[in-house]
Design a protein around this motif. Structure first.
Motif, PDB file in Angstrom:
ATOM      1  N   ARG A 255      31.600-129.716 -96.638  1.00 41.40           N
ATOM      2  CA  ARG A 255      30.622-129.873 -97.717  1.00 41.40           C
ATOM      3  C   ARG A 255      29.424-130.675 -97.195  1.00 41.40           C
ATOM      4  O   ARG A 255      29.585-131.684 -96.499  1.00 41.40           O
ATOM      5  N   GLY A 256      28.242-130.183 -97.540  1.00 34.97           N
ATOM      6  CA  GLY A 256      27.031-130.873 -97.116  1.00 34.97           C
ATOM      7  C   GLY A 256      26.592-130.540 -95.709  1.00 34.97           C
ATOM      8  O   GLY A 256      25.705-131.206 -95.165  1.00 34.97           O
ATOM      9  N   THR A 257      27.184-129.511 -95.091  1.00 38.35           N
ATOM     10  CA  THR A 257      26.764-129.102 -93.748  1.00 38.35           C
ATOM     11  C   THR A 257      25.242-128.977 -93.706  1.00 38.35           C
ATOM     12  O   THR A 257      24.631-128.311 -94.545  1.00 38.35           O
ATOM     13  N   ALA A 258      24.633-129.625 -92.724  1.00 43.15           N
ATOM     14  CA  ALA A 258      23.168-129.665 -92.636  1.00 43.15           C
ATOM     15  C   ALA A 258      22.634-128.445 -91.900  1.00 43.15           C
ATOM     16  O   ALA A 258      23.178-128.028 -90.870  1.00 43.15           O
ATOM     17  N   LEU A 259      21.559-127.877 -92.442  1.00 42.85           N
ATOM     18  CA  LEU A 259      20.893-126.725 -91.845  1.00 42.85           C
ATOM     19  C   LEU A 259      19.462-127.082 -91.470  1.00 42.85           C
ATOM     20  O   LEU A 259      18.809-127.889 -92.133  1.00 42.85           O
ATOM     21  N   ARG A 260      18.972-126.484 -90.411  1.00 35.69           N
ATOM     22  CA  ARG A 260      17.580-126.664 -90.009  1.00 35.69           C
ATOM     23  C   ARG A 260      16.668-126.015 -91.052  1.00 35.69           C
ATOM     24  O   ARG A 260      17.027-125.029 -91.704  1.00 35.69           O
ATOM     25  N   ASP A 261      15.480-126.544 -91.212  1.00 38.67           N
ATOM     26  CA  ASP A 261      14.543-126.038 -92.212  1.00 38.67           C
ATOM     27  C   ASP A 261      14.046-124.637 -91.862  1.00 38.67           C
ATOM     28  O   ASP A 261      13.886-124.291 -90.685  1.00 38.67           O
ATOM     29  N   VAL A 262      13.818-123.842 -92.918  1.00 38.02           N
ATOM     30  CA  VAL A 262      13.255-122.506 -92.766  1.00 38.02           C
ATOM     31  C   VAL A 262      12.143-122.346 -93.791  1.00 38.02           C
ATOM     32  O   VAL A 262      12.362-122.567 -94.995  1.00 38.02           O
ATOM     33  N   ASP A 263      10.978-121.954 -93.345  1.00 39.10           N
ATOM     34  CA  ASP A 263       9.847-121.759 -94.258  1.00 39.10           C
ATOM     35  C   ASP A 263      10.195-120.722 -95.322  1.00 39.10           C
ATOM     36  O   ASP A 263      10.742-119.648 -95.021  1.00 39.10           O
TER      37      ASP A 263
ATOM     38  N   ASP B 163      24.063-114.392 -85.597  1.00 34.13           N
ATOM     39  CA  ASP B 163      23.518-114.472 -86.949  1.00 34.13           C
ATOM     40  C   ASP B 163      22.658-115.724 -87.124  1.00 34.13           C
ATOM     41  O   ASP B 163      22.935-116.776 -86.521  1.00 34.13           O
ATOM     42  N   PRO B 164      21.589-115.657 -87.945  1.00 29.90           N
ATOM     43  CA  PRO B 164      20.788-116.850 -88.193  1.00 29.90           C
ATOM     44  C   PRO B 164      21.597-118.060 -88.630  1.00 29.90           C
ATOM     45  O   PRO B 164      21.245-119.196 -88.278  1.00 29.90           O
ATOM     46  N   LEU B 165      22.686-117.850 -89.372  1.00 26.40           N
ATOM     47  CA  LEU B 165      23.505-118.982 -89.809  1.00 26.40           C
ATOM     48  C   LEU B 165      23.978-119.817 -88.621  1.00 26.40           C
ATOM     49  O   LEU B 165      23.986-121.055 -88.677  1.00 26.40           O
ATOM     50  N   VAL B 166      24.360-119.162 -87.531  1.00 25.28           N
ATOM     51  CA  VAL B 166      24.846-119.876 -86.347  1.00 25.28           C
ATOM     52  C   VAL B 166      23.752-120.789 -85.797  1.00 25.28           C
ATOM     53  O   VAL B 166      24.006-121.945 -85.435  1.00 25.28           O
ATOM     54  N   HIS B 167      22.534-120.281 -85.751  1.00 32.66           N
ATOM     55  CA  HIS B 167      21.428-121.040 -85.154  1.00 32.66           C
ATOM     56  C   HIS B 167      20.858-122.097 -86.092  1.00 32.66           C
ATOM     57  O   HIS B 167      20.182-123.024 -85.632  1.00 32.66           O
TER      58      HIS B 167
ATOM     59  N   LEU C 226      22.692-124.140 -87.951  1.00 33.00           N
ATOM     60  CA  LEU C 226      23.585-125.298 -88.055  1.00 33.00           C
ATOM     61  C   LEU C 226      23.052-126.452 -87.205  1.00 33.00           C
ATOM     62  O   LEU C 226      22.853-126.312 -85.999  1.00 33.00           O
ATOM     63  N   LYS C 227      22.851-127.590 -87.838  1.00 29.56           N
ATOM     64  CA  LYS C 227      22.401-128.755 -87.069  1.00 29.56           C
ATOM     65  C   LYS C 227      23.531-129.314 -86.206  1.00 29.56           C
ATOM     66  O   LYS C 227      23.279-129.888 -85.140  1.00 29.56           O
ATOM     67  N   GLU C 228      24.757-129.147 -86.654  1.00 27.98           N
ATOM     68  CA  GLU C 228      25.909-129.640 -85.892  1.00 27.98           C
ATOM     69  C   GLU C 228      26.913-128.497 -85.743  1.00 27.98           C
ATOM     70  O   GLU C 228      27.887-128.407 -86.496  1.00 27.98           O
ATOM     71  N   PRO C 229      26.697-127.597 -84.784  1.00 33.11           N
ATOM     72  CA  PRO C 229      27.573-126.433 -84.659  1.00 33.11           C
ATOM     73  C   PRO C 229      29.022-126.787 -84.335  1.00 33.11           C
ATOM     74  O   PRO C 229      29.926-126.037 -84.687  1.00 33.11           O
ATOM     75  N   ARG C 230      29.268-127.914 -83.679  1.00 32.79           N
ATOM     76  CA  ARG C 230      30.649-128.278 -83.365  1.00 32.79           C
ATOM     77  C   ARG C 230      31.475-128.519 -84.626  1.00 32.79           C
ATOM     78  O   ARG C 230      32.685-128.323 -84.640  1.00 32.79           O
ATOM     79  N   GLY C 231      30.803-128.957 -85.682  1.00 35.61           N
ATOM     80  CA  GLY C 231      31.525-129.232 -86.922  1.00 35.61           C
ATOM     81  C   GLY C 231      31.910-127.991 -87.695  1.00 35.61           C
ATOM     82  O   GLY C 231      32.611-128.081 -88.709  1.00 35.61           O
ATOM     83  N   ALA C 232      31.480-126.810 -87.245  1.00 40.22           N
ATOM     84  CA  ALA C 232      31.752-125.578 -87.980  1.00 40.22           C
ATOM     85  C   ALA C 232      33.169-125.050 -87.755  1.00 40.22           C
ATOM     86  O   ALA C 232      33.591-124.125 -88.449  1.00 40.22           O
TER      87      ALA C 232
END
Length: 419
Positions: free
Chosen positions: A151-159, A288-292, A294-300
């Motif tokens: 919960r709260g997984t951080a994502l990089r901003d997208v315009d 997939d864009p979702l993979v890229h 993720l600010k912390e991919p190890r936590g996925a």
């Protein structure tokens, strides 16, 4: 087509749906309560259903069903943006009392023959046991990822993501089925089904209580750009509590997003439900864009698994129906025990994104089996990688690299819908 002694292939009517469910229940080890068992009437395309019936009392009660299968008529997105007619094989089951008698082989041969007669150039499936279908020429065309996002997984901003609107509601096939169809029609990722029948919509939204495992009813999130849907997810939450407090799980059945902004908006919602500790999701293409995002991919907690298996039925039709990313002129020698019309030497000439595929007597540049050709068809596993594993033999220097580059896809494949 040869059916084992004591059996015959039939096309079951809808009034035999309970018998079909009985066979599949034995094959997969489940029982549906009688009050819910009529769901099968809504989700099986009976004009494409087949069964094996007992004709010899030494095999069991005459007239009883021993095995079943069906297929959905799909169109599948392929590299280059086109679609090809597809038989989505489903509901394959042999009763435990009739195993090891050649019934599955007879059904697969029947499936191939009928699919070809309908003009379907490929067959696809999700494999319950992967080794089984490799025997019939199915290749792993879409390896994928599954993840558990906290919960709260951080994502990089997208315009543009914040301008998109979101609705969350209980899922309803009558209301939401066209939303799913609309998004699927516009998906460009190879492997996705872009059209499907009403029975498949009913199957996708199926939500019988005995299958929930304690979770809530099926829900849907829809992301819109103005009035236009650009992403959706079907999901259900299951509550759980630990000494530290709420720790429920969101289980995503299927999802789709048309671009990065829609992906960001959808997953910002999916990882932020009250009382939930994590969101479990699969059918994720490695690129997939979702993979890229993720600010912390190890936590996925990502894991690889097999997604879509694909079998080429009509070699010429399938190869000419897809796009080609580079020019090539290669002769392949193909072995195909189940469908001899595909076997032999074929010259593939690709120019400006399109290919012609014709029989030839010229010497082969490489030898390849249908399993490997199917695996490479959507542009996922490359022929170069398959050759490095010893599964493709090169006779002319550079032939594997030439064909591999021509069959590659910038967009990695995945099938985002269950069947």
């Amino acid at each position: 087509m040869t059916t084992p002694d004591g059996y015959r292939l039939i096309s079951p009517d809808r009034d035999r749906s309970a018998e079909m469910l009985h066979v599949v229940g034995f094959a997969f080890g489940f029982t549906v309560p009688a009050k819910e068992a009529d769901f099968i009437d809504r989700i099986i395309p009976f004009d494409r259903a087949r069964a094996v019936e007992i004709t010899d009392s030494a095999r069991g009660p005459e007239g009883a069903l021993a095995a079943v299968h069906a297929s959905f008529p799909f169109t599948t997105r392929v590299p280059g943006g086109a679609t090809v007619p597809t038989a989505g094989l489903t509901w394959v089951g042999v009763h435990q009392g009739h195993r090891r008698r050649g019934l599955l082989r007879a059904m697969i041969a029947d499936h191939f023959e009928r699919s070809l007669a309908r003009g379907e150039v490929i067959s696809t499936l999700y494999a319950a046991e992967t080794a089984i279908y490799q025997r019939f020429g199915y290749g792993l065309a879409a390896p994928a990822l599954r993840m558990e996002l906290a919960r709260g997984t951080a994502l990089r901003d997208v315009d543009g993501a914040d301008e998109l609107t979101v609705t969350v509601d209980s899922a309803d096939a009558a209301r939401d089925g066209e939303i799913v169809r609309d998004v699927q029609r516009r998906l460009q990722r190879p492997g996705t089904a872009t059209s499907f029948p009403d029975e498949y919509v009913a199957d996708l939204f199926l939500d019988i209580e005995s299958d929930r495992d304690g979770a809530e009813e099926l829900r849907i999130v829809v992301v819109r750009d103005g009035d236009v849907p650009v992403a959706f997810a079907l999901f259900a939450r299951k509550e759980s509590w630990s000494d530290a407090g709420p720790d429920g799980k969101v289980r995503v059945r299927c999802w789709a997003a048309l671009d990065a902004a829609a992906t960001h908006r959808l997953w910002s919602v999916m990882v932020d439900f009250d009382l939930m500790g994590a969101t479990q999701v699969d059918k994720i293409a490695p690129g997939d864009p979702l993979v890229h995002l993720l600010k912390e991919p190890r936590g996925a907690k990502a894991a690889h698994y097999d997604n879509l298996w694909l079998r080429i039925l009509d070699l010429k039709g399938a190869l000419e129906g897809r796009g080609w990313s580079a020019d090539c002129d290669v002769v392949i020698d193909v072995a195909d025990e189940q469908l001899p019309a595909n076997a032999g030497r074929w010259r593939i000439r690709a120019t400006s994104g399109n290919a012609t595929v014709e029989r030839t007597e010229d010497a082969a540049d490489l030898t390849i089996g249908m399993q490997e050709l199917g695996a490479a068809y959507l542009g996922g596993p490359t022929l170069s990688a398959l050759a490095a594993a010893g599964l493709v033999r090169e006779h002319g220097a550079g032939a594997v690299t030439e064909l591999s580059r021509a069959m590659a896809s910038d967009v990695q494949p995945v099938a985002n819908l269950n069947f």
